[in-house]
Design an enzyme around this catalytic site. Structure first.
Site, PDB file in Angstrom:
ATOM      1  N   SER A 136      -9.813  -0.341   7.118  1.00  0.00           N
ATOM      2  CA  SER A 136      -9.286  -0.159   5.754  1.00  0.00           C
ATOM      3  C   SER A 136      -8.599  -1.372   5.152  1.00  0.00           C
ATOM      4  O   SER A 136      -8.226  -1.348   3.989  1.00  0.00           O
ATOM      5  CB  SER A 136      -8.318   1.033   5.730  1.00  0.00           C
ATOM      6  OG  SER A 136      -9.018   2.228   5.947  1.00  0.00           O
TER       7      SER A 136
ATOM      8  N   LYS B 282       0.848  -1.200   0.000  1.00  0.00           N
ATOM      9  CA  LYS B 282       0.000   0.000   0.000  1.00  0.00           C
ATOM     10  C   LYS B 282       0.877   1.241   0.000  1.00  0.00           C
ATOM     11  O   LYS B 282       1.861   1.326   0.751  1.00  0.00           O
ATOM     12  CB  LYS B 282      -0.914  -0.025   1.224  1.00  0.00           C
ATOM     13  CG  LYS B 282      -1.931   1.117   1.297  1.00  0.00           C
ATOM     14  CD  LYS B 282      -2.820   0.968   2.524  1.00  0.00           C
ATOM     15  CE  LYS B 282      -3.868   2.060   2.604  1.00  0.00           C
ATOM     16  NZ  LYS B 282      -4.757   1.901   3.789  1.00  0.00           N
TER      17      LYS B 282
ATOM     18  N   SER C 288      -9.706   2.350   2.990  1.00  0.00           N
ATOM     19  CA  SER C 288      -8.858   3.093   2.080  1.00  0.00           C
ATOM     20  C   SER C 288      -7.947   2.210   1.225  1.00  0.00           C
ATOM     21  O   SER C 288      -7.382   2.651   0.229  1.00  0.00           O
ATOM     22  CB  SER C 288      -7.983   4.057   2.872  1.00  0.00           C
ATOM     23  OG  SER C 288      -7.088   3.341   3.737  1.00  0.00           O
TER      24      SER C 288
END
EC number: 6.3.5.7
Length: 518
Positions: free
Chosen positions: A187, A88, A163
């Site tokens: 997330s 990420k 997210s």
């Protein structure tokens, strides 16, 4: 061959690498080809913000050379060595940009690696690249990225969660077998639920946060994203452990999470159904899959009990005061002076205040600005006790509710998200509706306990094809092995008479097909 090896689990890839049936270079090239095929173009997933071809292939070549040479060095290789991974883009990496999905950090190159990245590199997992996210991890749909939305592989007109939608979409679309995410209010788990993948939020402090760009420091936690519970457990084992660079890092030994995930016996396991995390606001199909999961676990010998956690009714409100307050403090460093973007005002005097204003106006997106304003207000003189202080009191009540619930049950269970993936743009202009997606995941972050989302089947929202539903397990702090045991068992039960959900993901249009259709 490419399609076949990208559709293996990470554990299967590791076994084939160790047996010499495939090479890491073949594996990495297959995934790079897959990224080329489905990630770009107008209808592409946009799961990756940066692809690190040269580095990934260099690591793969190194692993293959060590294995070919044999000897002690080959025997010392980590079991996952040579299996590719995505990271990420909130986790800093040397040699690759780290943007946090924001114009504020466009093309920024970190001078150091996050601890989890150090451990991945030491274990020789080739890093394929950095995945898309809502800006500074603020969002539930990956629509708030400054670099475009990410699409759900199950339906490219729908959101992949957030997210960390980029990591979940990459794993679901066979662009990567493993990925790292961060979970502040869900997330990792919520994207896992809507993409049919497995996502784990570890116990707070059990995985180092050093090198994860902070949003809300008392809530953030790095964790694994995978297609199976076993794969998530194996990656969790690799990244967990004490880190002296992180003052909140726990000194605990790392348990054998992989073994826990492979233990499918749930006889005698007490599973608590959280009264407050079902019913109103949850789609009918989601609740139907949840009830089916409960029945499967009961039939396998688990004891199902209902637990009452009354303070959970206020968890969402408390979270959206604590999180923005911490975010407003953490993001104060992005001022156009220290590092990151710098925008100077077009006219008038060149003062620090005016540079800060111009930089933040241009560098931050609407959702980030919204949360900074809310957090700054909650921390302001005259409002601190009424808002932030009261939210922290609710946080304590939620922790007490969990403690009471775990006296009655070994693990707790709920739907991971109240709905299946919704269409892109549907909630973009309605922040409150967007925030409700995290209603089931937020309590775990407020309490610092571990949680996992595992696929629970398919359901429809009435507007389209059937889409993945996630089932969430929660356990007491430092008892992460329990969630792997429960999740692994449910995964095995639901896959006993059918192909695993992740293997049923629909085919995606390739870049070549998109071009041919123009």
């Amino acid at each position: 061959m490419t399609a076949e090896i990208t559709r293996l689990t990470a554990a299967q890839m590791a076994a084939k690498l160790a047996a010499g049936e495939i090479t890491s270079v073949e594996l990495v090239r297959a995934h790079l080809d897959r990224i080329d095929a489905v990630d770009g173009g107008e209808a592409g997933l946009n799961a990756f913000l940066h692809v690190s071809r040269d580095e990934a292939l260099a690591t793969a070549e190194e692993v293959d050379a060590v294995r070919a040479a044999g000897g002690a060095e080959a025997e010392a290789l980590h079991p996952l060595a040579g299996v590719p991974i995505a990271v990420k883009d909130l986790i800093v990496t040397v040699g690759q940009p780290t943007t946090a999905g924001s114009r504020m950090l466009e093309d920024w190159m970190s001078p150091y690696d996050a601890t989890v990245v150090e451990r991945i590199r030491a274990a020789k997992l080739p890093i394929l690249g950095k995945t898309n996210l809502d800006e500074f991890a603020m969002g539930s749909s990956t629509e708030h990225s400054a670099y475009g939305v990410t699409r759900n592989p199950w339906d490219t007109d729908r959101i992949p969660g957030g997210s960390g939608g980029g990591s979940a979409a990459a794993v679901a679309a066979f662009e990567a077998p493993l990925a790292l995410g961060t979970d502040t209010g869900g997330s990792i788990r919520q994207p896992g639920a809507v993409t049919g993948t497995v996502g784990t939020k570890p116990t707070y402090g059990s995985v180092s946060r050093y090198g994860a760009i902070a949003m809300a420091s008392s809530l953030d936690q790095i964790g694994p994203v995978a297609r199976t519970t076993e794969d998530a457990a194996l990656l969790h084992e690799l990244i967990a452990g004490h880190d002296p660079k992180d003052s909140t890092s726990l000194p605990d030994e790392v348990p054998a999470f992989g073994a826990a995930a492979r233990t499918t016996d749930v006889s005698g396991l007490r599973i608590g159904v959280i009264k407050q995390l079902q019913g109103e606001g949850y789609q009918e199909g989601v609740l139907a899959r949840f009830q089916e999961s409960l029945e499967a676990l009961r039939a396998a010998g688990a004891e199902i009990v209902e637990v009452d956690c009354p303070s959970f009714e206020h968890a969402l409100s408390a979270y959206y005061l604590i999180m923005p307050s911490e975010a407003s403090s953490n993001l104060a460093r992005f001022d156009g002076v220290r590092y990151g973007a710098r925008v100077e005002p077009e006219d008038g005097p060149l003062t620090i205040e005016r540079v800060m204003g111009a930089t933040r106006a241009a560098g931050f997106g609407d959702e980030v600005k919204r949360r900074i304003i809310l957090g700054t207000y909650a921390l302001s003189a005259g409002y601190y006790d009424a808002y932030y202080g009261s939210a922290q009191k609710v946080r304590t009540l939620i922790q007490r509710d969990f403690a009471a619930a775990f006296e009655q049950a070994d693990v707790l269970i709920s739907p991971t998200a109240p709905t299946v993936a919704f269409p892109l743009g549907e909630k973009l202009d309605d922040p409150l509706a967007m925030y409700l997606n995290d209603v089931a995941t937020i309590p775990a972050n407020l309490a610092g306990i571990p949680g996992i989302s595992v696929p629970g089947g398919l359901a429809s929202d009435g507007d389209g094809a059937a889409l993945p539903v996630g089932i969430q397990f929660l356990a007491p702090a430092r008892e992460d092995a329990r969630v792997y045991r429960a999740a692994g068992a449910l995964e095995a039960l639901l896959s006993a008479d059918a192909e695993p959900l992740w293997a049923r993901a629909p085919e995606l249009p390739t870049a070549a097909a998109q071009t041919a259709g123009e």
